[in-house]
Write a protein that holds these residues in place. Structure first.
Motif, PDB file in Angstrom:
ATOM      1  N   CYS A 185      28.009   3.270  -2.228  1.00 50.30           N
ATOM      2  CA  CYS A 185      27.267   2.283  -1.416  1.00 50.30           C
ATOM      3  C   CYS A 185      28.156   1.239  -0.777  1.00 50.30           C
ATOM      4  O   CYS A 185      27.710   0.524   0.115  1.00 50.30           O
ATOM      5  CB  CYS A 185      26.177   1.626  -2.253  1.00 50.30           C
TER       6      CYS A 185
ATOM      7  N   VAL B 264      30.029   8.266  -8.914  1.00 52.02           N
ATOM      8  CA  VAL B 264      28.739   8.885  -8.541  1.00 52.02           C
ATOM      9  C   VAL B 264      28.519  10.233  -9.235  1.00 52.02           C
ATOM     10  O   VAL B 264      27.394  10.727  -9.256  1.00 52.02           O
ATOM     11  CB  VAL B 264      28.609   9.092  -7.013  1.00 52.02           C
TER      12      VAL B 264
ATOM     13  N   GLU C 207      35.676  12.717  -0.155  1.00 56.44           N
ATOM     14  CA  GLU C 207      36.776  12.427  -1.084  1.00 56.44           C
ATOM     15  C   GLU C 207      36.899  13.525  -2.140  1.00 56.44           C
ATOM     16  O   GLU C 207      37.898  13.597  -2.840  1.00 56.44           O
ATOM     17  CB  GLU C 207      36.567  11.061  -1.730  1.00 56.44           C
ATOM     18  N   PHE C 208      35.886  14.381  -2.268  1.00 50.64           N
ATOM     19  CA  PHE C 208      36.001  15.523  -3.179  1.00 50.64           C
ATOM     20  C   PHE C 208      36.685  16.664  -2.425  1.00 50.64           C
ATOM     21  O   PHE C 208      36.089  17.296  -1.556  1.00 50.64           O
ATOM     22  CB  PHE C 208      34.623  15.966  -3.679  1.00 50.64           C
TER      23      PHE C 208
ATOM     24  N   LYS D  99      30.217   2.535 -10.920  1.00 52.20           N
ATOM     25  CA  LYS D  99      30.275   3.820 -11.620  1.00 52.20           C
ATOM     26  C   LYS D  99      30.733   4.927 -10.667  1.00 52.20           C
ATOM     27  O   LYS D  99      30.527   4.836  -9.455  1.00 52.20           O
ATOM     28  CB  LYS D  99      28.859   4.140 -12.111  1.00 52.20           C
TER      29      LYS D  99
ATOM     30  N   TYR E 214      41.404   6.691   4.312  1.00 46.31           N
ATOM     31  CA  TYR E 214      40.668   7.756   3.629  1.00 46.31           C
ATOM     32  C   TYR E 214      41.525   9.003   3.546  1.00 46.31           C
ATOM     33  O   TYR E 214      42.162   9.398   4.530  1.00 46.31           O
ATOM     34  CB  TYR E 214      39.372   8.084   4.394  1.00 46.31           C
TER      35      TYR E 214
ATOM     36  N   GLU F 209      21.586   4.537  -3.304  1.00 42.60           N
ATOM     37  CA  GLU F 209      22.631   4.643  -2.278  1.00 42.60           C
ATOM     38  C   GLU F 209      23.941   4.933  -2.998  1.00 42.60           C
ATOM     39  O   GLU F 209      24.467   4.071  -3.703  1.00 42.60           O
ATOM     40  CB  GLU F 209      22.730   3.338  -1.464  1.00 42.60           C
TER      41      GLU F 209
END
Ligand SMILES: C[S@@+](CC[C@H](N)C(=O)[O-])C[C@H]1O[C@@H](n2cnc3c(N)ncnc32)[C@H](O)[C@@H]1O
Length: 274
Positions: free
Chosen positions: A65, A118, A138-139, A116, A221, A62
């Motif tokens: 997550c 992703v 978010e990218f 970490k 966000y 996930e």
């Protein structure tokens, strides 16, 4: 929708339990109640995998997550299932470990939580990698998005798939505030801005309580609103052999579709087969 419209003229504050009052409520608890639906996710994964193989999916990662509730419900759903949850935010993962994983007792040993980014590599041979609630948004930059997709693809087993969700329709491009009555509180989704030049959208989640207190901007966000074809093309460029669209018609059936009609607001899933 303007903020003013959310105010009820005849609002009468009443006593509530501490869990549902702004000074004492826990934003992760409220988020899980309002936003997450792991049963729908796990049912969808089961339905998708059935289209390709006889056995079930066992090994889940996930991504993004958060509190890892899908990891928890995944291992609970089958004693042979394992889950790895990856999130960049240690405090959110710690909350998930305490409230969702430790409470699994013996099943907890089948969940690993990793702090970490992703985009880095974490594990291999996953049957499915799920990255939900639009978190890849978010990218903002396509190079970053494709780098993430490539790294996820590399971690899948040969007949595994990546599951992403997305939302769209004209409503996604307007400033608006929409509320949902959760019984003990109101969940409020605010789209503060949308810039059509770069599809940047800034959104917030607020919680309003029956005692009149409010938790404003519990989550915020800064996203790029990727269109469905843009995301599908990025998955193809990342090497996915086949990308399917599974459409949520809100009739309790999420089904693969090649074409559909637009609505004001929709939710869909992209399934990328390695
Ligand atoms: C919108 S929340 C999604 C939580 C959960 N997956 C869900 O479905 O509701 C986004 C999560 O992604 C995490 N996150 C953001 N950027 C990340 C990155 N580059 N790598 C890993 N996690 C990231 C945040 O810490 C946050 O917990």
């Amino acid at each position: 929708m303007s903020r003013k419209k959310l105010k009820k003229k005849n609002f009468v504050p009443r006593q509530v339990e501490p869990r549902f009052s702004a000074p004492t409520a826990d934003r992760h608890d409220l988020y899980q109640i309002s936003v997450q639906d792991s049963k729908t996710t796990i049912d969808l994964i089961d339905n998708v995998i059935k289209t390709r193989r006889d056995g079930t999916a066992l090994k889940l990662r996930e991504d993004f997550c958060g509190t890892a509730i899908i990891c928890a419900d995944w291992v609970r759903s089958d004693p042979a299932r394992t889950a790895v949850g990856v999130d960049i935010d240690r405090s959110t993962l710690d909350w998930g470990a305490k409230h969702n994983i430790e409470t699994l007792d013996n099943d907890a040993a089948r969940v690993e939580l990793v702090v970490k980014d992703v985009k880095g590599s974490t594990g291999s041979d996953f049957d499915v990698i799920a990255a939900l609630n639009f978190s890849y948004s978010e990218f903002h930059d396509r190079t970053q998005l494709v780098a993430y997709l490539k790294s996820a693809r590399a971690a899948l087993c040969d007949d595994g798939f990546l599951l992403l969700d997305l939302h769209g329709g004209p409503d996604a491009q307007f400033m608006l505030e929409a509320q949902r009555d959760m019984g003990d509180f109101k969940y409020v989704w605010e789209q503060e801005s949308f810039d059509p030049i770069n599809n940047r959208t800034v959104c917030h989640i607020h919680f309003h309580f029956h005692d009149g207190t409010r938790m404003e901007r519990a989550f915020s966000y800064d996203w790029r609103l990727w269109s469905l074809p843009e995301l599908r093309d990025a998955m193809v460029d990342a090497g996915f052999a086949k990308v399917e669209t599974w459409w949520d018609d809100q009739d309790d059936v999420i089904r693969p579709l090649k074409s559909t009609v637009n609505t004001e607001a929709w939710i869909a899933y992209l399934v990328g087969w390695k």
